[in-house]
Design a protein around this motif. Structure first.
Motif, mmCIF file in Angstrom:
data_model
loop_
_atom_site.group_PDB
_atom_site.id
_atom_site.type_symbol
_atom_site.label_atom_id
_atom_site.label_comp_id
_atom_site.label_asym_id
_atom_site.label_seq_id
_atom_site.Cartn_x
_atom_site.Cartn_y
_atom_site.Cartn_z
ATOM 1 N N SER A 120 0.800 -1.226 0.000
ATOM 2 C CA SER A 120 0.000 0.000 0.000
ATOM 3 C C SER A 120 0.832 1.275 0.000
ATOM 4 N N GLY A 121 1.954 1.282 0.692
ATOM 5 C CA GLY A 121 2.774 2.481 0.755
ATOM 6 C C GLY A 121 3.413 2.858 -0.568
ATOM 7 N N LEU A 122 3.487 1.916 -1.498
ATOM 8 C CA LEU A 122 4.013 2.189 -2.835
ATOM 9 C C LEU A 122 2.873 2.268 -3.849
ATOM 10 N N ALA A 123 1.642 2.229 -3.336
ATOM 11 C CA ALA A 123 0.457 2.333 -4.187
ATOM 12 C C ALA A 123 -0.285 3.622 -3.811
ATOM 13 N N TYR A 124 -1.404 3.492 -3.112
ATOM 14 C CA TYR A 124 -2.226 4.665 -2.805
ATOM 15 C C TYR A 124 -2.231 5.019 -1.324
ATOM 16 N N GLY A 125 -1.434 4.302 -0.530
ATOM 17 C CA GLY A 125 -1.142 4.679 0.838
ATOM 18 C C GLY A 125 -2.299 4.701 1.813
ATOM 19 N N PRO A 126 -2.112 5.460 2.888
ATOM 20 C CA PRO A 126 -3.085 5.468 3.986
ATOM 21 C C PRO A 126 -4.363 6.254 3.680
ATOM 22 N N ASN A 127 -4.394 6.928 2.541
ATOM 23 C CA ASN A 127 -5.591 7.695 2.193
ATOM 24 C C ASN A 127 -6.441 7.018 1.132
ATOM 25 N N GLY A 128 -5.848 6.118 0.347
ATOM 26 C CA GLY A 128 -6.585 5.515 -0.751
ATOM 27 C C GLY A 128 -6.898 6.554 -1.811
ATOM 28 N N THR A 129 -7.669 6.171 -2.811
ATOM 29 C CA THR A 129 -8.067 7.096 -3.868
ATOM 30 C C THR A 129 -9.102 6.443 -4.766
ATOM 31 N N PHE A 130 -10.039 7.195 -5.259
ATOM 32 C CA PHE A 130 -10.993 6.772 -6.281
ATOM 33 C C PHE A 130 -11.459 5.318 -6.144
ATOM 34 N N GLY A 131 -12.009 4.971 -5.007
ATOM 35 C CA GLY A 131 -12.539 3.632 -4.796
ATOM 36 C C GLY A 131 -11.523 2.618 -4.292
ATOM 37 N N ILE A 132 -10.294 3.023 -4.140
ATOM 38 C CA ILE A 132 -9.269 2.138 -3.569
ATOM 39 C C ILE A 132 -9.144 2.520 -2.099
ATOM 40 N N PRO A 133 -9.440 1.597 -1.202
ATOM 41 C CA PRO A 133 -9.414 1.941 0.230
ATOM 42 C C PRO A 133 -8.003 2.212 0.751
ATOM 43 N N ALA A 134 -7.951 2.851 1.888
ATOM 44 C CA ALA A 134 -6.678 3.118 2.556
ATOM 45 C C ALA A 134 -5.928 1.813 2.805
ATOM 46 N N ASP A 135 -4.639 1.859 2.659
ATOM 47 C CA ASP A 135 -3.731 0.744 2.962
ATOM 48 C C ASP A 135 -4.052 -0.536 2.196
ATOM 49 N N ALA A 136 -4.534 -0.393 0.960
ATOM 50 C CA ALA A 136 -4.858 -1.563 0.142
ATOM 51 C C ALA A 136 -3.622 -2.076 -0.590
ATOM 52 N N VAL A 137 -3.335 -3.356 -0.431
ATOM 53 C CA VAL A 137 -2.336 -4.044 -1.241
ATOM 54 C C VAL A 137 -3.035 -4.377 -2.553
ATOM 55 N N ILE A 138 -2.381 -4.077 -3.684
ATOM 56 C CA ILE A 138 -3.036 -4.269 -4.969
ATOM 57 C C ILE A 138 -2.189 -5.114 -5.914
ATOM 58 N N ARG A 139 -2.875 -5.685 -6.897
ATOM 59 C CA ARG A 139 -2.238 -6.559 -7.880
ATOM 60 C C ARG A 139 -2.501 -6.007 -9.275
ATOM 61 N N PHE A 140 -1.473 -6.060 -10.104
ATOM 62 C CA PHE A 140 -1.634 -5.719 -11.515
ATOM 63 C C PHE A 140 -1.137 -6.874 -12.360
ATOM 64 N N ASP A 141 -1.975 -7.309 -13.286
ATOM 65 C CA ASP A 141 -1.566 -8.266 -14.304
ATOM 66 C C ASP A 141 -1.214 -7.422 -15.520
ATOM 67 N N ILE A 142 0.013 -7.576 -15.998
ATOM 68 C CA ILE A 142 0.494 -6.680 -17.041
ATOM 69 C C ILE A 142 1.127 -7.437 -18.193
ATOM 70 N N GLU A 143 1.046 -6.797 -19.348
ATOM 71 C CA GLU A 143 1.751 -7.241 -20.532
ATOM 72 C C GLU A 143 2.457 -6.019 -21.089
ATOM 73 N N LEU A 144 3.772 -5.967 -20.952
ATOM 74 C CA LEU A 144 4.554 -4.844 -21.440
ATOM 75 C C LEU A 144 4.864 -5.092 -22.917
ATOM 76 N N LEU A 145 4.197 -4.347 -23.766
ATOM 77 C CA LEU A 145 4.344 -4.555 -25.202
ATOM 78 C C LEU A 145 5.621 -3.918 -25.738
ATOM 79 N N ASP A 146 5.880 -2.683 -25.315
ATOM 80 C CA ASP A 146 7.025 -1.956 -25.837
ATOM 81 C C ASP A 146 7.350 -0.801 -24.898
ATOM 82 N N PHE A 147 8.520 -0.224 -25.055
ATOM 83 C CA PHE A 147 8.890 0.983 -24.317
ATOM 84 C C PHE A 147 9.986 1.707 -25.061
ATOM 85 N N ASN A 148 10.114 2.973 -24.755
ATOM 86 C CA ASN A 148 11.210 3.772 -25.321
ATOM 87 C C ASN A 148 11.607 4.863 -24.361
#
Length: 154
Positions: A126-154
């Motif tokens: 949570s401290g590297l996400a939205y922290g103790p305040n949360g945001t836009f429907g994400i509660p305070a201190d929420a641990v979150i998961r992202f499933d990602i596919e990195l297609l490209d970068f520059n």
């Protein structure tokens, strides 16, 4: 006039008296890390930890030898969920472009472990996400998961 100062002083005492129950960043990180460890054990995930306790799983290691940096622009397909599986954000299965520096700290750190065309999971305390305040429907201190596919970068 004195009653205003006494009222203000009393209000400050009440506000700061309740602050003892708020965990420090390090205390919350320890709580989040235990939540993540329990989650990865339950799901049988095998991965690694970044320096600041983002857990990542590379399902497809991708191509090349280069990794994005905080100054990179990334093209990515993603979905963000709470650990109970409820989705809170998604690219809808379509590529989107982000500047890494504009993302939450957990993304900034975790995405640097992915190569072009790689696919995997970021589990962010949570401290590297939205922290103790949360945001836009994400509660305070929420641990979150992202499933990602990195297609490209520059």
């Amino acid at each position: 006039m004195k009653s205003i100062y006494y009222s203000f002083f009393t209000l400050l005492l009440l506000v700061f008296a309740g602050c003892d129950d708020i965990p420090t960043f390090d205390e919350q990180l320890a709580i989040d890390k235990q939540i993540i460890e329990d989650y990865i054990a339950e799901k049988g995930l095998v991965g690694q930890w970044t320096e600041n306790s983002v857990f990542y799983v590379l399902e497809d290691e991708g191509i090349g030898t280069e990794y994005p940096t905080t100054s990179s622009s990334i093209d990515i397909i993603y979905s963000g969920t709470f650990l109970d599986g409820e989705e809170f954000d998604s690219s809808g299965g379509f590529p989107v472009t982000f500047n890494v520096y504009s993302l939450i700290r957990g993304w900034q750190e975790g995405i640097q472990e992915f190569k072009k065309e790689s696919k995997g999971i970021l589990i962010i305390p949570s401290g590297l996400a939205y922290g103790p305040n949360g945001t836009f429907g994400i509660p305070a201190d929420a641990v979150i998961r992202f499933d990602i596919e990195l297609l490209d970068f520059n």
